[in-house]
Design a protein around this motif. Structure first.
Motif, PDB file in Angstrom:
ATOM      1  N   MET A 164       0.822  -1.209   0.000  1.00 33.69           N
ATOM      2  CA  MET A 164       0.000   0.000   0.000  1.00 33.69           C
ATOM      3  C   MET A 164       0.856   1.259   0.000  1.00 33.69           C
ATOM      4  SD  MET A 164      -3.315  -0.843   2.393  1.00 33.69           S
ATOM      5  CE  MET A 164      -2.383  -1.276   3.866  1.00 33.69           C
ATOM      6  N   ILE A 165       2.022   1.192   0.639  1.00 32.01           N
ATOM      7  CA  ILE A 165       2.920   2.345   0.654  1.00 32.01           C
ATOM      8  C   ILE A 165       3.552   2.549  -0.714  1.00 32.01           C
ATOM      9  CG2 ILE A 165       5.095   3.228   1.602  1.00 32.01           C
ATOM     10  CD1 ILE A 165       4.369   1.831   4.238  1.00 32.01           C
ATOM     11  N   ASP A 166       4.011   1.457  -1.326  1.00 34.61           N
ATOM     12  CA  ASP A 166       4.731   1.549  -2.597  1.00 34.61           C
ATOM     13  C   ASP A 166       3.807   1.813  -3.782  1.00 34.61           C
ATOM     14  OD1 ASP A 166       7.011   1.049  -1.146  1.00 34.61           O
ATOM     15  OD2 ASP A 166       7.124  -1.085  -1.688  1.00 34.61           O
ATOM     16  N   ASP A 167       2.591   1.272  -3.747  1.00 33.42           N
ATOM     17  CA  ASP A 167       1.665   1.418  -4.874  1.00 33.42           C
ATOM     18  C   ASP A 167       0.250   1.648  -4.343  1.00 33.42           C
ATOM     19  OD1 ASP A 167       0.651   1.488  -7.445  1.00 33.42           O
ATOM     20  OD2 ASP A 167       0.489  -0.705  -7.604  1.00 33.42           O
ATOM     21  N   PRO A 168       0.009   2.818  -3.772  1.00 38.02           N
ATOM     22  CA  PRO A 168      -1.286   3.052  -3.111  1.00 38.02           C
ATOM     23  C   PRO A 168      -2.411   3.277  -4.106  1.00 38.02           C
ATOM     24  CG  PRO A 168       0.027   5.051  -3.070  1.00 38.02           C
ATOM     25  CD  PRO A 168       0.903   3.971  -3.648  1.00 38.02           C
ATOM     26  N   PRO A 169      -3.615   2.782  -3.793  1.00 32.31           N
ATOM     27  CA  PRO A 169      -4.782   3.126  -4.606  1.00 32.31           C
ATOM     28  C   PRO A 169      -5.125   4.604  -4.419  1.00 32.31           C
ATOM     29  CG  PRO A 169      -5.442   1.913  -2.649  1.00 32.31           C
ATOM     30  CD  PRO A 169      -3.949   1.888  -2.674  1.00 32.31           C
ATOM     31  N   GLU A 170      -5.937   5.106  -5.311  1.00 36.94           N
ATOM     32  CA  GLU A 170      -6.260   6.542  -5.291  1.00 36.94           C
ATOM     33  C   GLU A 170      -6.892   6.971  -3.974  1.00 36.94           C
ATOM     34  OE1 GLU A 170      -8.963   9.761  -7.819  1.00 36.94           O
ATOM     35  OE2 GLU A 170      -8.468   7.802  -8.681  1.00 36.94           O
ATOM     36  N   TRP A 171      -7.805   6.128  -3.449  1.00 36.30           N
ATOM     37  CA  TRP A 171      -8.490   6.509  -2.213  1.00 36.30           C
ATOM     38  C   TRP A 171      -7.515   6.620  -1.051  1.00 36.30           C
ATOM     39  CZ3 TRP A 171      -8.261   3.707   2.229  1.00 36.30           C
ATOM     40  CH2 TRP A 171      -7.902   2.355   2.141  1.00 36.30           C
ATOM     41  N   LEU A 172      -6.451   5.780  -1.053  1.00 36.13           N
ATOM     42  CA  LEU A 172      -5.490   5.821   0.041  1.00 36.13           C
ATOM     43  C   LEU A 172      -4.593   7.055  -0.074  1.00 36.13           C
ATOM     44  CD1 LEU A 172      -4.560   4.353   2.559  1.00 36.13           C
ATOM     45  CD2 LEU A 172      -2.976   3.029   1.133  1.00 36.13           C
ATOM     46  N   GLU A 173      -4.283   7.451  -1.288  1.00 38.63           N
ATOM     47  CA  GLU A 173      -3.538   8.697  -1.470  1.00 38.63           C
ATOM     48  C   GLU A 173      -4.347   9.874  -0.931  1.00 38.63           C
ATOM     49  OE1 GLU A 173      -2.780   8.614  -5.688  1.00 38.63           O
ATOM     50  OE2 GLU A 173      -0.722   7.907  -5.367  1.00 38.63           O
ATOM     51  N   GLU A 174      -5.665   9.856  -1.184  1.00 39.96           N
ATOM     52  CA  GLU A 174      -6.526  10.910  -0.667  1.00 39.96           C
ATOM     53  C   GLU A 174      -6.588  10.848   0.854  1.00 39.96           C
ATOM     54  OE1 GLU A 174      -8.921  14.088  -0.119  1.00 39.96           O
ATOM     55  OE2 GLU A 174      -7.772  13.508  -1.896  1.00 39.96           O
ATOM     56  N   TRP A 175      -6.616   9.647   1.409  1.00 32.62           N
ATOM     57  CA  TRP A 175      -6.591   9.489   2.873  1.00 32.62           C
ATOM     58  C   TRP A 175      -5.334  10.132   3.455  1.00 32.62           C
ATOM     59  CZ3 TRP A 175      -3.077   7.151   6.142  1.00 32.62           C
ATOM     60  CH2 TRP A 175      -3.498   6.937   7.464  1.00 32.62           C
ATOM     61  N   GLY A 176      -4.206   9.941   2.797  1.00 33.14           N
ATOM     62  CA  GLY A 176      -2.972  10.560   3.271  1.00 33.14           C
ATOM     63  C   GLY A 176      -3.081  12.074   3.312  1.00 33.14           C
TER      64      GLY A 176
END
Length: 245
Positions: A164-176
């Motif tokens: 998840m850190i190396d290749d995050p989905p779009e929703w996780l990038e938004e969560w960050g």
């Protein structure tokens, strides 16, 4: 017309009766799980921990507030989060306050932990309108000793987290962006419930459960399972004061 079978009252009752059998099996299994959970051995907590609270330093035993059981939820709010706690954890936090009076009268104290410093927790608690005790584990071994937070090295050793850190989905990038942290820092926090018991002056660790277990989900998700339409598959959550509409 919804994409759903339309039937008669008699057809509905027959289908509901079949579902009731499955629900009864589910309830029976749940009771067995609860019984086995309570048979877990209690592990003495021999290390001394002091937590930062809004009322000063408190030991683990003092967090019980005179009761014999302590249930704590670890909210994802790490020291590197510049915006605020995880929105999903915040949703669950919104729903904890109303349960406290009932737990207190059943010999259970409910609190929340996070690793951010206490002044940031207090400010976020005020923003969210929470009343439960919100305790900081900033700079402590406690979250690492009990597996509710990870060191950077530990996060890299878990394939799911590293992926998840190396290749995050779009929703996780938004969560960050929602929490204001890099994913390599933000994903080191473990949303979890942890339980302790106090007996004859000693404190015991009794239980921990972590996401993705459904118990570590906002309570409204259980209500949505009883509604006729399925919820969105979108895993993103919103804080209650940030819904776009």
């Amino acid at each position: 017309m919804p994409d759903q079978k339309i039937g008669t009252r008699e057809e509905w009752q027959a289908a509901r009766d079949e579902l009731a059998k499955l629900e009864a099996e589910h309830t029976e299994l749940g009771q067995k799980v609860t019984e086995q959970r309570r048979r877990l051995p209690w592990v003495p907590v021999e290390k001394e921990y002091e937590f930062d609270t809004e009322d000063g330093k408190r030991t683990l035993a003092e967090l019980f507030d005179g009761r014999s059981q302590l249930l704590a939820y670890n909210i994802m709010f790490g020291p590197d989060y510049e915006v605020g706690a995880c929105p999903g954890c915040s949703n669950l936090g919104d729903e904890l306050d109303a349960t406290r009076v009932h737990l207190n009268h059943r010999d259970v104290t409910l609190i929340c932990f996070s690793r951010a410093p206490i002044d940031r927790l207090a400010a976020y608690k005020e923003r969210m309108g929470w009343q439960f005790p919100y305790v900081s584990t900033y700079g402590m071994d406690f979250p690492f000793d009990f597996g509710i937070a990870m060191t950077p090295e530990q996060a890299q050793e878990i394939p799911e987290v590293k992926g998840m850190i190396d290749d995050p989905p779009e929703w996780l990038e938004e969560w960050g962006r929602q929490v204001g942290a890099k994913l390599e820092d933000g994903l080191r926090e473990g949303p979890s419930f942890i339980a302790f018991a106090r007996d004859n002056g000693s404190v015991f660790h009794t239980y921990t459960v972590m996401a993705p277990d459904r118990f570590v989900a906002p309570y409204h998700s259980f209500l949505l399972e009883r509604t006729p339409k399925p919820g969105s598959d979108e895993p993103r959550a919103w804080r209650k004061d940030e819904y776009p509409d």
